[in-house]
Design a protein around this motif. Structure first.
Motif, mmCIF file in Angstrom:
data_model
loop_
_atom_site.group_PDB
_atom_site.id
_atom_site.type_symbol
_atom_site.label_atom_id
_atom_site.label_comp_id
_atom_site.label_asym_id
_atom_site.label_seq_id
_atom_site.Cartn_x
_atom_site.Cartn_y
_atom_site.Cartn_z
ATOM 1 N N GLN A 142 6.360 -3.136 8.119
ATOM 2 C CA GLN A 142 5.198 -2.988 8.975
ATOM 3 C C GLN A 142 3.909 -3.066 7.995
ATOM 4 N N SER A 143 3.332 -4.080 7.839
ATOM 5 C CA SER A 143 2.424 -4.070 6.817
ATOM 6 C C SER A 143 1.101 -3.544 7.137
ATOM 7 N N GLY A 144 0.786 -3.212 8.359
ATOM 8 C CA GLY A 144 -0.390 -2.627 8.706
ATOM 9 C C GLY A 144 -0.284 -0.938 8.200
ATOM 10 N N HIS A 145 0.950 -0.394 8.082
ATOM 11 C CA HIS A 145 1.042 0.907 7.345
ATOM 12 C C HIS A 145 0.912 0.873 5.858
ATOM 13 N N ASN A 146 0.758 -0.206 5.284
ATOM 14 C CA ASN A 146 0.610 -0.315 3.701
ATOM 15 C C ASN A 146 -0.573 -0.033 3.197
ATOM 16 N N PRO A 147 -0.764 1.352 2.725
ATOM 17 C CA PRO A 147 -2.069 1.764 2.142
ATOM 18 C C PRO A 147 -2.768 0.743 1.026
ATOM 19 N N LEU A 148 -2.024 -0.055 0.366
ATOM 20 C CA LEU A 148 -2.302 -0.996 -0.535
ATOM 21 C C LEU A 148 -2.852 -2.315 -0.001
ATOM 22 N N ARG A 149 -2.711 -2.565 1.513
ATOM 23 C CA ARG A 149 -3.138 -3.641 1.948
ATOM 24 C C ARG A 149 -4.418 -4.279 1.585
ATOM 25 N N PRO A 150 -4.499 -5.661 1.549
ATOM 26 C CA PRO A 150 -5.899 -6.251 0.866
ATOM 27 C C PRO A 150 -7.112 -5.726 1.817
ATOM 28 N N GLY A 151 -7.040 -5.538 3.163
ATOM 29 C CA GLY A 151 -8.067 -5.053 3.772
ATOM 30 C C GLY A 151 -8.771 -3.951 3.265
ATOM 31 N N ASN A 152 -7.896 -2.807 2.647
ATOM 32 C CA ASN A 152 -8.633 -1.774 2.122
ATOM 33 C C ASN A 152 -9.273 -2.063 0.946
ATOM 34 N N TYR A 153 -8.680 -2.705 0.055
ATOM 35 C CA TYR A 153 -9.117 -3.346 -1.280
ATOM 36 C C TYR A 153 -10.672 -3.969 -0.882
ATOM 37 N N VAL A 154 -10.625 -4.800 0.309
ATOM 38 C CA VAL A 154 -12.032 -5.628 0.249
ATOM 39 C C VAL A 154 -12.938 -4.618 1.106
ATOM 40 N N ARG A 155 -12.574 -3.602 1.754
ATOM 41 C CA ARG A 155 -13.599 -2.749 2.477
ATOM 42 C C ARG A 155 -14.019 -1.912 1.240
ATOM 43 N N ALA A 156 -13.275 -1.414 0.511
ATOM 44 C CA ALA A 156 -13.557 -0.654 -0.691
ATOM 45 C C ALA A 156 -14.649 -1.309 -1.582
ATOM 46 N N LEU A 157 -14.438 -2.619 -1.895
ATOM 47 C CA LEU A 157 -15.294 -3.380 -2.687
ATOM 48 C C LEU A 157 -16.774 -3.642 -2.020
ATOM 49 N N GLN A 158 -16.597 -3.888 -0.563
ATOM 50 C CA GLN A 158 -17.802 -4.049 0.208
ATOM 51 C C GLN A 158 -18.624 -2.644 0.078
ATOM 52 N N GLN A 159 -17.972 -1.552 0.255
ATOM 53 C CA GLN A 159 -18.723 -0.438 0.291
ATOM 54 C C GLN A 159 -19.293 0.077 -1.099
ATOM 55 N N ALA A 160 -18.641 -0.398 -2.204
ATOM 56 C CA ALA A 160 -19.060 -0.055 -3.617
ATOM 57 C C ALA A 160 -20.307 -0.954 -3.860
#
Length: 228
Positions: A142-160
């Motif tokens: 279940q890829s949606g439960h992977n904390p390292l999934r790309p969406g998290n990195y992208v959102r963190a980048l946008q926030q930064a």
């Protein structure tokens, strides 16, 4: 909780902590690549926005130390907030339609970047998804439960980038360039994360029970994109 479950939980925690520690180096490499790309772009005679490119380059250098320092904490915030939840549309601002239209535009750009990253990380992410799901004790991948999934990195980048306070135009130029390199950098990050889990004794779930590895992973990620 059984001893096996405790060991798997500890292995995943170790993997995530290592990913957070590596994220400063990831951001540093991303900024270096973006800097080189903007230099080349600014030197092009066919670039109609040379003044804006020059400003973007200057501001990138100005904010580089702060971005490198802030990214791990921002990324950790994404991991914590979205570890087990499916992300949905934020409610539109009741004060007017402008903010909502900006939100739609930002989400569209974010989706485009995630699609680009997924193309560059497909093989590595499929393996990591299988390992993370195993470490979480899930019955299937279940890829949606992977904390390292790309969406998290992208959102963190946008926030930064947003936290720097630079204009939307400059952020868009940065992100346009960063989107070309982020996937390649994340592919290496995912290889490192998989190595961490293997080293802790985690064995991946078997995709072949359901489908071919990449097909199954892509199907699960498509469901995640629909939720977003």
């Amino acid at each position: 909780m059984t001893l096996l479950a405790l060991n798997l939980t500890a292995a995943l925690r170790h993997c995530v902590v290592n990913a957070i520690h590596r994220s400063q180096a990831l951001m540093d490499r991303l900024l270096q690549a973006t800097h080189r790309a903007l230099v080349l772009k600014g030197e092009s005679d066919r670039e109609p926005r040379q003044h804006l490119i020059a400003d973007s380059l200057r501001l990138l250098e100005q904010h580089r130390p702060a971005l490198i320092e802030a990214y791990p904490e921002t990324l950790l915030g994404q991991f914590a907030a979205r570890q087990t939840e499916a992300t949905g549309w934020a409610a539109p601002d009741p004060d007017g339609p402008v903010q909502f239209l900006m939100l739609v535009k930002e989400r569209t750009e974010s989706s485009d970047i995630r699609q680009s990253v997924l193309r560059d990380t497909q093989t590595e992410l499929a393996e990591l998804d299988a390992l993370v799901s195993a470490a979480q004790g899930l019955p299937d991948v279940q890829s949606g439960h992977n904390p390292l999934r790309p969406g998290n990195y992208v959102r963190a980048l946008q926030q930064a980038l947003e936290d720097t306070g630079v204009s939307t135009q400059v952020r868009q130029i940065w992100m346009q360039q960063m989107s070309e390199f982020l996937g390649v950098l994340l592919a290496q990050e995912y290889r490192d994360a998989s190595h961490d889990l293997y080293a802790q004794g985690v064995q991946p779930l078997d995709y072949t029970v359901l489908a071919a590895p990449l097909q199954s992973a892509e199907r699960e990620r498509e469901r995640e994109r629909e939720r977003e």
